[in-house]
Design an enzyme around this catalytic site. Structure first.
Site, mmCIF file in Angstrom:
data_model
loop_
_atom_site.group_PDB
_atom_site.id
_atom_site.type_symbol
_atom_site.label_atom_id
_atom_site.label_comp_id
_atom_site.label_asym_id
_atom_site.label_seq_id
_atom_site.Cartn_x
_atom_site.Cartn_y
_atom_site.Cartn_z
ATOM 1 N N ASP A 27 12.799 1.774 -3.177
ATOM 2 C CA ASP A 27 12.609 1.145 -1.814
ATOM 3 C C ASP A 27 13.215 -0.134 -1.386
ATOM 4 O O ASP A 27 13.644 -0.693 -2.462
ATOM 5 C CB ASP A 27 10.797 1.217 -1.540
ATOM 6 C CG ASP A 27 10.308 0.468 -2.675
ATOM 7 O OD1 ASP A 27 10.786 0.667 -3.954
ATOM 8 O OD2 ASP A 27 9.157 -0.098 -2.257
ATOM 9 N N ASP A 46 11.447 6.227 -5.552
ATOM 10 C CA ASP A 46 10.993 4.749 -5.360
ATOM 11 C C ASP A 46 11.899 3.665 -5.569
ATOM 12 O O ASP A 46 11.683 2.534 -6.214
ATOM 13 C CB ASP A 46 9.848 4.717 -6.668
ATOM 14 C CG ASP A 46 8.800 3.652 -6.030
ATOM 15 O OD1 ASP A 46 9.181 2.808 -5.329
ATOM 16 O OD2 ASP A 46 7.394 3.624 -6.569
ATOM 17 N N TRP A 91 6.766 -5.624 2.058
ATOM 18 C CA TRP A 91 6.417 -6.530 0.807
ATOM 19 C C TRP A 91 6.747 -7.866 0.916
ATOM 20 O O TRP A 91 6.083 -8.715 0.534
ATOM 21 C CB TRP A 91 7.021 -5.822 -0.416
ATOM 22 C CG TRP A 91 6.220 -4.644 -0.941
ATOM 23 C CD1 TRP A 91 7.007 -3.284 -0.533
ATOM 24 C CD2 TRP A 91 5.255 -4.613 -1.944
ATOM 25 N NE1 TRP A 91 6.061 -2.522 -1.478
ATOM 26 C CE2 TRP A 91 5.060 -3.333 -2.105
ATOM 27 C CE3 TRP A 91 4.413 -5.495 -2.389
ATOM 28 C CZ2 TRP A 91 4.105 -2.564 -2.731
ATOM 29 C CZ3 TRP A 91 3.433 -5.176 -3.185
ATOM 30 C CH2 TRP A 91 3.189 -3.689 -3.197
ATOM 31 N N GLY A 121 0.683 -1.116 -0.089
ATOM 32 C CA GLY A 121 0.047 0.056 -0.134
ATOM 33 C C GLY A 121 0.925 1.218 0.050
ATOM 34 O O GLY A 121 0.294 2.344 0.149
#
Length: 557
Positions: free
Chosen positions: A330, A328, A267, A195
Site C-alpha cells: 500500500d 499489501d 497512515w 485499520g
C-alpha cells in the site's frame, strides 16, 4: 501497513498529568507562522517540517565540513519503553514529543528539562496494527493536537498539558485507531485513520480546532464506483496477473455492498497546498490484505494518491498505483509537494510519493498525471507473484520499498532521499470472511529466515528519476529522513546507529550509536543561534528493533 505476526490489541488505562515548570511561557503559534515554516530556520513547527512535508530544514550551521564534530547535547528519557516513531515539534523554546500509548512530553529543547507530561486516559478498547505507536502532534494557537489509539482526537493546552477537549473520531471496536500526526491548518485539524487490516472504511476528516466538531469527511472507499476501471497493469506498466473475468463474476454475485469493510487507511500526515486550497494524502491497502475474492474490482481509492479540497473535502483527483492489491504494498509514505521538470523539461509544481513498490512517483500537482516514476530503488524480483496457499516468494515483501518512513528533499541538489527495506517474503492466502473488527489478512506474509534482510538509503533525481546514489545498511530502514541546507542527510538504523551523509554523493560523514533502534524521523531546530539535531531512539515493533525510551539531541561543541 502491517507487521508480520505481531498484530497487537491492547488496553491501557492512564491519567492526565500537567506539571508546569517555573517561568514557562510561550506565545501562541499563528497560522502565519505555520504557513511560513518552510523558511523558519529556528523552529520545527510541523512533524514533516512544513505543509509541503519536505523534511528540509533551512539552516546550515551544521554542515558537511563540521558534522564530524557533532556530539550529544542531552538525552531525554521517557517512562515508556516501547517502539518510538515520534517526530518532535519545536516552537519558541519548547519541544513536544510523543511516545507509544499516547504520552506527550513538553521539554526544554536545550537542556532536556521536562515542563509537563500528559498521559492519555485510554478507553476500554484499542485495536491496532504494527505497535502502539504515535508519530507526533500538530500545534496551532495555544493548543497541541494528538490522535490516540482509541481513535480520539485530543487538544491539550500548550502551556500546561491540560486537556482542553477531545472528540471520538471512529469506533475502535470496529478496528479504527490513530497513530498519525495530524496537521493543523486554517483553524482545521486534518487526520486520517488506521485499520486497513481490520475491515474498516478509511477516511480523512477535518475537525474544528476550537472545539473538535466535525467539519467534513472524505471516505477513501467510495460507496459507488470502487470497482474502478479494471486495470490490468500497475503504474509501472507491469501486468498484475489479475483474473478480471473471475472478479467481474464475483462482483455480480457479491453485489457492491462491501465498501464499508474495504479498508483504505490513511497512515501519514497529509500535505497541504495553501495556494490551491488542496490537501494531498496516500491511501493504504484494501481489506482483507491478501484474499482478493472478497473484494473484486480495483478497490478505489486504496493504494492511491488523492487530492481533495481543503475546505470541503471534495474530491479533486486520484492516481492508483496498484489496483486490487493482494500483496499489501500500500501507499503510506507521506506526499511531498515540490517542483520538478515535466516531460518537456519545464519546471512545474509536483506531488511526489515513495512507494512500497520501490519507486518514487512524480505527479503533476494540478491534475495528478504521472510525469515519471524513478528507477527501482531496490530489487523488485517476482513482481507480481500471486499469493498461494503454500506460500509464494516475492521481493520486495509486504514492508516495501518505502514503508511509512517520510522522505526528504533537497531542492538545491534536485534529490529526494528515501529509506527502503529489503525483505523477501512468502505470501500465503486463504479464504476469509469479514470477522467483525478483528484482524483480517486473508492469509499471511512471512520473512524467509535463510534470506538476508537489509536496508538502503537511496537518493533519486527529481528531474530524471535516476538513482543518484545509495547507501546499503545491515538492517531494514524504517523511520524517515531529514535533509538540511548544510548539505546533509540524516537517517537512523534499527541497530541503533544514527548517521549523517553528504547529500550530493551519499558519503557517510558521521555516525553515533544511540543504544536502541533509530526508527523515527529526525528533526532540527535552532535556539539562541545554536543548531540542534534530534531523533527518537526507541526501536520499532514492526521490524522488532531493540526498544528504548529516549530522544537524543545533538549539537556542535
Amino acid at each position: 501497513m502491517h507487521t508480520f505476526g505481531k498484530k497487537l490489541s491492547q488496553t491501557i488505562a492512564c491519567v492526565a498529568v500537567g506539571v508546569l515548570s517555573a517561568g514557562f511561557a510561550q506565545a501562541e503559534v499563528s497560522q502565519a507562522q505555520l504557513s511560513a515554516a518552510e523558511k523558519d530556520a529556528n523552529n520545527f513547527l510541523h512533524t514533516n517540517a512544513n505543509y509541503a512535508n519536505s523534511r528540509y530544514y533551512p539552516a546550515k550551521q551544521i554542515n558537511t565540513s563540521n558534522v564530524a564534530s557533532l556530539r550529544p547535547a542531552f538525552t531525554f528519557q521517557t517512562e515508556v519503553l516501547e517502539s518510538m516513531e515520534t517526530a518532535p515539534v519545536v516552537v519558541d523554546g519548547t519541544m513536544y514529543l510523543t511516545t507509544s500509548y499516547n504520552h506527550v512530553y513538553a521539554i526544554d529543547p536545550v537542556t532536556g528539562k521536562q515542563k509537563w507530561h500528559y498521559k492519555h486516559k485510554m478507553g476500554p478498547v484499542t485495536t491496532y496494527c504494527c505497535g502502539p505507536n504515535n508519530r507526533g502532534v500538530a500545534i496551532s494557537g495555544g493548543h497541541v493536537f494528538m490522535g490516540t489509539l482509541d481513535a480520539k482526537l485530543v487538544a491539550l493546552d500548550a502551556k500546561t498539558g491540560k486537556l482542553a477537549w477531545e472528540t471520538q473520531i471512529a469506533d475502535p471496536e470496529l478496528g479504527y485507531s490513530e497513530t498519525m500526526a495530524p496537521v493543523a491548518v486554517n483553524g482545521r485539524i486534518l487526520i486520517g485513520t488506521n485499520g486497513g487490516e481490520y475491515g474498516i472504511r478509511g477516511f480523512v476528516k477535518s475537525f474544528d480546532a476550537k472545539d473538535g466538531k466535525l467539519q467534513w469527511t472524505f471516505y477513501t472507499i467510495p460507496d459507488k464506483g470502487h470497482e474502478g476501471v479494471w486495470a490490468v497493469n500497475d503504474a509501472s506498466g507491469r501486468n498484475m496477473h489479475r483474473d478480471i473475468a473471475a472478479e467481474k463474476e464475483q462482483l455480480a454475485k457479491h453485489g457492491g455492498d462491501f465498501y464499508k469493510t474495504l479498508g483504505g487507511g490513511v497512515w501519514m500526515t497529509p500535505a497541504v497546498d495553501l495556494e490551491t486550497n488542496t490537501a494531498f494524502f496516500v491511501v493504504g491497502n484494501p481489506s482483507p490484505d491478501l484474499y482478493g475474492a472478497e473484494r473484486p474490482g480495483d478497490n478505489l481509492y486504496t493504494d492511491s494518491i488523492v487530492a481533495v479540497d481543503l475546505n470541503t473535502g471534495k474530491y479533486k483527483w486520484h492516481y492508483q498505483y496498484v489496483a486490487h492489491d493482494v500483496w499489501d504494498v500500500d501507499a503510506v509514505s507521506p506526499v511531498i509537494l515540490t517542483e520538478a521538470k515535466d516531460k518537456n523539461g519545464k519546471m512545474v509544481k509536483v506531488a511526489i510519493h515513495g512507494g512500497k513498490t520501490g519507486f518514487v512517483y512524480v505527479h503533476d500537482r494540478a491534475t495528478g498525471e504521472l510525469i515519471r516514476l524513478s528507477e527501482p530503488m531496490v530489487p523488485i524480483d517476482g513482481m507480481w507473484t500471486l499469493p498461494t496457499k503454500e506460500g509464494a516468494k516475492m521481493m520486495l515483501g509486504a514492508n516495501g520499498g518505502v514503508e511509512w518512513s517520510p522522505m526528504a528533499i533537497n531542492p538545491d541538489t534536485r534529490l529526494v532521499f528515501a529509506a527502503n527495506l529489503l525483505q523477501p517474503m512468502t505470501y500465503h492466502v486463504e479464504p476469509s470472511k469479514y470477522p467483525g473488527g478483528k484482524l483480517w489478512l486473508g492469509g499471511a506474509f512471512k520473512t524467509i529466515p535463510s534470506e538476508k534482510q537489509s536496508g538502503r538509503l537511496s537518493a533519486v533525481n527529481l528531474d530524471t528519476g535516476k538513482v543518484a546514489w545509495k547507501f546499503d545498511t545491515d538492517e531494514p530502514l524504517i523511520g524517515g529522513v531529514l535533509a538540511t541546507a548544510g548539505g546533509l542527510v540524516f537517517n537512523g538504523e534499527a541497530n541503533g546507529l544514527f548517521r549523517a551523509f553528504d547529500a550530493k554523493n551519499g558519503k557517510k560523514l558521521w555516525e553515533y550509536q544511540t543504544g536502541a533502534g533509530v526508527n523515527a524521523p529526525p528533526v532540527s531546530y535552532t535556539v539562541n543561534g545554536k543548531q540542534y539535531i534530534a531523533v527518537a531512539a526507541g526501536g520499532n515493533n514492526q521490524i522488532d528493533a531493540k526498544r528504548g525510551n529516549s530522544v537524543v539531541v545533538f549539537a556542535l561543541p
